[in-house]
Design a protein around this motif. Structure first.
Motif, PDB file in Angstrom:
ATOM      1  N   TYR A  88       0.852  -1.197   0.000  1.00 43.37           N
ATOM      2  CA  TYR A  88       0.000   0.000   0.000  1.00 43.37           C
ATOM      3  C   TYR A  88       0.880   1.236   0.000  1.00 43.37           C
ATOM      4  O   TYR A  88       2.113   1.153   0.178  1.00 43.37           O
ATOM      5  N   LEU A  89       0.219   2.360  -0.187  1.00 42.01           N
ATOM      6  CA  LEU A  89       0.882   3.660  -0.079  1.00 42.01           C
ATOM      7  C   LEU A  89       0.302   4.369   1.144  1.00 42.01           C
ATOM      8  O   LEU A  89      -0.915   4.316   1.367  1.00 42.01           O
ATOM      9  N   HIS A  90       1.157   5.001   1.923  1.00 42.14           N
ATOM     10  CA  HIS A  90       0.667   5.736   3.096  1.00 42.14           C
ATOM     11  C   HIS A  90       1.120   7.188   3.004  1.00 42.14           C
ATOM     12  O   HIS A  90       2.274   7.465   2.657  1.00 42.14           O
ATOM     13  N   TYR A  91       0.215   8.114   3.298  1.00 36.64           N
ATOM     14  CA  TYR A  91       0.640   9.519   3.401  1.00 36.64           C
ATOM     15  C   TYR A  91      -0.233  10.252   4.404  1.00 36.64           C
ATOM     16  O   TYR A  91      -1.258   9.732   4.857  1.00 36.64           O
ATOM     17  N   CYS A  92       0.213  11.443   4.776  1.00 34.75           N
ATOM     18  CA  CYS A  92      -0.523  12.246   5.746  1.00 34.75           C
ATOM     19  C   CYS A  92      -0.928  13.562   5.072  1.00 34.75           C
ATOM     20  O   CYS A  92      -0.076  14.407   4.806  1.00 34.75           O
ATOM     21  N   PRO A  93      -2.211  13.717   4.765  1.00 34.94           N
ATOM     22  CA  PRO A  93      -2.640  14.895   4.006  1.00 34.94           C
ATOM     23  C   PRO A  93      -2.564  16.209   4.767  1.00 34.94           C
ATOM     24  O   PRO A  93      -2.562  17.269   4.146  1.00 34.94           O
ATOM     25  N   ASN A  94      -2.518  16.148   6.083  1.00 34.11           N
ATOM     26  CA  ASN A  94      -2.397  17.407   6.829  1.00 34.11           C
ATOM     27  C   ASN A  94      -1.418  17.216   7.985  1.00 34.11           C
ATOM     28  O   ASN A  94      -1.717  16.493   8.932  1.00 34.11           O
ATOM     29  N   GLU A  95      -0.278  17.846   7.849  1.00 28.94           N
ATOM     30  CA  GLU A  95       0.767  17.740   8.869  1.00 28.94           C
ATOM     31  C   GLU A  95       0.510  18.792   9.950  1.00 28.94           C
ATOM     32  O   GLU A  95       0.799  19.979   9.774  1.00 28.94           O
ATOM     33  N   THR A  96       0.012  18.320  11.069  1.00 30.18           N
ATOM     34  CA  THR A  96      -0.445  19.171  12.164  1.00 30.18           C
ATOM     35  C   THR A  96       0.653  20.090  12.714  1.00 30.18           C
ATOM     36  O   THR A  96       0.375  21.218  13.115  1.00 30.18           O
ATOM     37  N   ILE A  97       1.870  19.596  12.750  1.00 24.70           N
ATOM     38  CA  ILE A  97       2.969  20.373  13.330  1.00 24.70           C
ATOM     39  C   ILE A  97       3.602  21.295  12.288  1.00 24.70           C
ATOM     40  O   ILE A  97       3.817  22.477  12.531  1.00 24.70           O
ATOM     41  N   ASP A  98       3.848  20.757  11.105  1.00 21.56           N
ATOM     42  CA  ASP A  98       4.519  21.534  10.056  1.00 21.56           C
ATOM     43  C   ASP A  98       3.596  22.561   9.396  1.00 21.56           C
ATOM     44  O   ASP A  98       4.067  23.477   8.735  1.00 21.56           O
ATOM     45  N   GLY A  99       2.297  22.357   9.532  1.00 23.12           N
ATOM     46  CA  GLY A  99       1.362  23.274   8.859  1.00 23.12           C
ATOM     47  C   GLY A  99       1.339  23.077   7.358  1.00 23.12           C
ATOM     48  O   GLY A  99       1.050  23.996   6.600  1.00 23.12           O
TER      49      GLY A  99
END
Ligand code: PMP
Length: 361
Positions: free
Chosen positions: A145-156
């Motif tokens: 699978y592919l995993h990603y994070c669409p909203n990086e809470t810390i980096d903005g």
């Protein structure tokens, strides 16, 4: 008490209406003479709450019937393990896009279970932090699978694109942006989100998983993280976080009343544009994320003169603008403006920022 706006990144602000309802029925819920926290999760009253919450969540995100919704424990970090333990099958690698702190944390956890193919998507555009467009992500042939994070809470940092990778199974950590905009669930194999930002109190984690992906968890997968076990038991294999589930249900009803995620999307856009416009107006404040990748939920900003940080935080707190201190790894300020933050809250913040600049600039 004067009006307080809470800009915490999570646990975060909840809609005042929801808190009031919870308060009103806290000690005598549904005329039972007890609180919702004190009744069996298997009793008919709670089952109704649980089912309604799931239905409302499905309605809000237009979740196809071929997907299961699981109400889990363990937070976002629990799912950093849950995803590989459930979806690797007989594969030994998965593609992990790294665009920030939380995506990198997911990689770290995944290394316990597989050899992730890390796609470094962090780039600089015109001196600003940005993310490689999806078409440049180099997927491997043998990834489960592919995993990603669409909203990086810390980096903005946000990835606003919708994935389109053919047959590849896309999984995503929507912890800090779920329900803030419409979402095409059918593009994903699995989506997860800790509740404590846009859903409800901490302690609950939602997983949306395509049904045909069930049934291939690792033998060592703890039962409480096993999507098939959870699905077979209607998320009640063990005692679920009942109060958080109930409160999430109230938030879903509130969201529907606001006009659903399309309405939230438009308010969230207005809120973010207003705040970025004040940050960009002068050199007093600065946000170093490229416009295409700016988060609409978590907006970090720095004061050009960091010796004013302490004063900014003291004065903003006194003005009822709470929890603006940036994450310890980034410093500066961060305003988290999830669904429950009204436009007036962002106006109060931008008024304060302009006033502070006039006085200290
Ligand atoms: N992913 C993201 C995007 C987050 O913002 C967070 C928490 N801030 C996590 C994962 C970790 O969540 P938890 O603390 O619920 O494990």
């Amino acid at each position: 008490m004067s009006q307080v706006y809470n800009f915490s990144s999570g646990p975060a602000m909840l809609p005042a209406e929801v808190l009031k309802q919870a308060q009103q029925e806290l000690c005598d819920w549904q005329g039972l003479g007890t609180s919702v926290m004190e009744v069996s999760h298997r009793g008919k009253e709670f089952i109704q709450v649980a089912e309604e919450a799931e239905k409302d969540f499905r309605d809000l995100l237009n979740i196809p019937s071929s997907y299961k919704v699981l109400f889990c424990h363990g937070g976002g970090r629990g799912q950093f393990a849950g995803i590989p333990l459930n979806l690797l099958g007989d594969k030994t690698t998965a593609d992990y896009v790294d665009a920030g702190y939380w995506a990198a944390s997911a990689v770290k956890e995944a290394r316990k279970y597989c050899t992730p193919n890390v796609i470094d998507a962090k780039v600089t555009v015109d001196g600003l932090r940005a993310v490689k467009p999806m078409r440049e992500w180099q997927l491997s042939d043998d990834a489960a699978y592919l995993h990603y994070c669409p909203n990086e809470t810390i980096d903005g940092i946000a990835i606003h694109e919708t994935p389109d990778f053919g047959d590849a199974i896309v999984t995503a950590d929507f912890s800090s942006s779920i329900l803030s905009h419409p979402l095409d669930v059918s593009r994903y194999g699995a989506i997860y989100a800790g509740a404590q930002k846009n859903i409800g109190p901490a302690g609950l984690t939602l997983v949306i998983v395509r049904e045909d992906l069930l049934g291939k968890s690792q033998t060592a997968c703890p039962s409480i993280l096993d999507y098939t076990v959870l699905s077979d038991n209607d998320s009640m294999f063990n005692t679920p976080p009942t109060f958080a589930w109930y409160l999430a249900g109230l938030v879903f009803k509130w969201l529907k009343k606001q006009g659903g995620v399309a309405a939230m999307n438009s308010i969230n856009q207005q809120k973010a544009e207003l705040l970025y416009s004040i940050i960009d107006r002068s050199d007093f404040y600065r946000n170093d994320v490229s416009p295409a990748n700016r988060s609409r939920m978590n907006i970090p900003f720095q004061l050009a003169d960091s010796s004013l940080d302490k004063l900014f935080l003291e004065e903003s707190f006194a003005a009822g603008l709470h929890a603006l201190k940036g994450h310890r790894v980034v410093g500066g300020m961060r305003a988290s403006i999830y669904n429950a933050m009204p436009l007036e809250g962002v106006k109060a913040l931008t008024d304060f920022m302009q006033d502070f600049e006039r006085r200290r600039g």
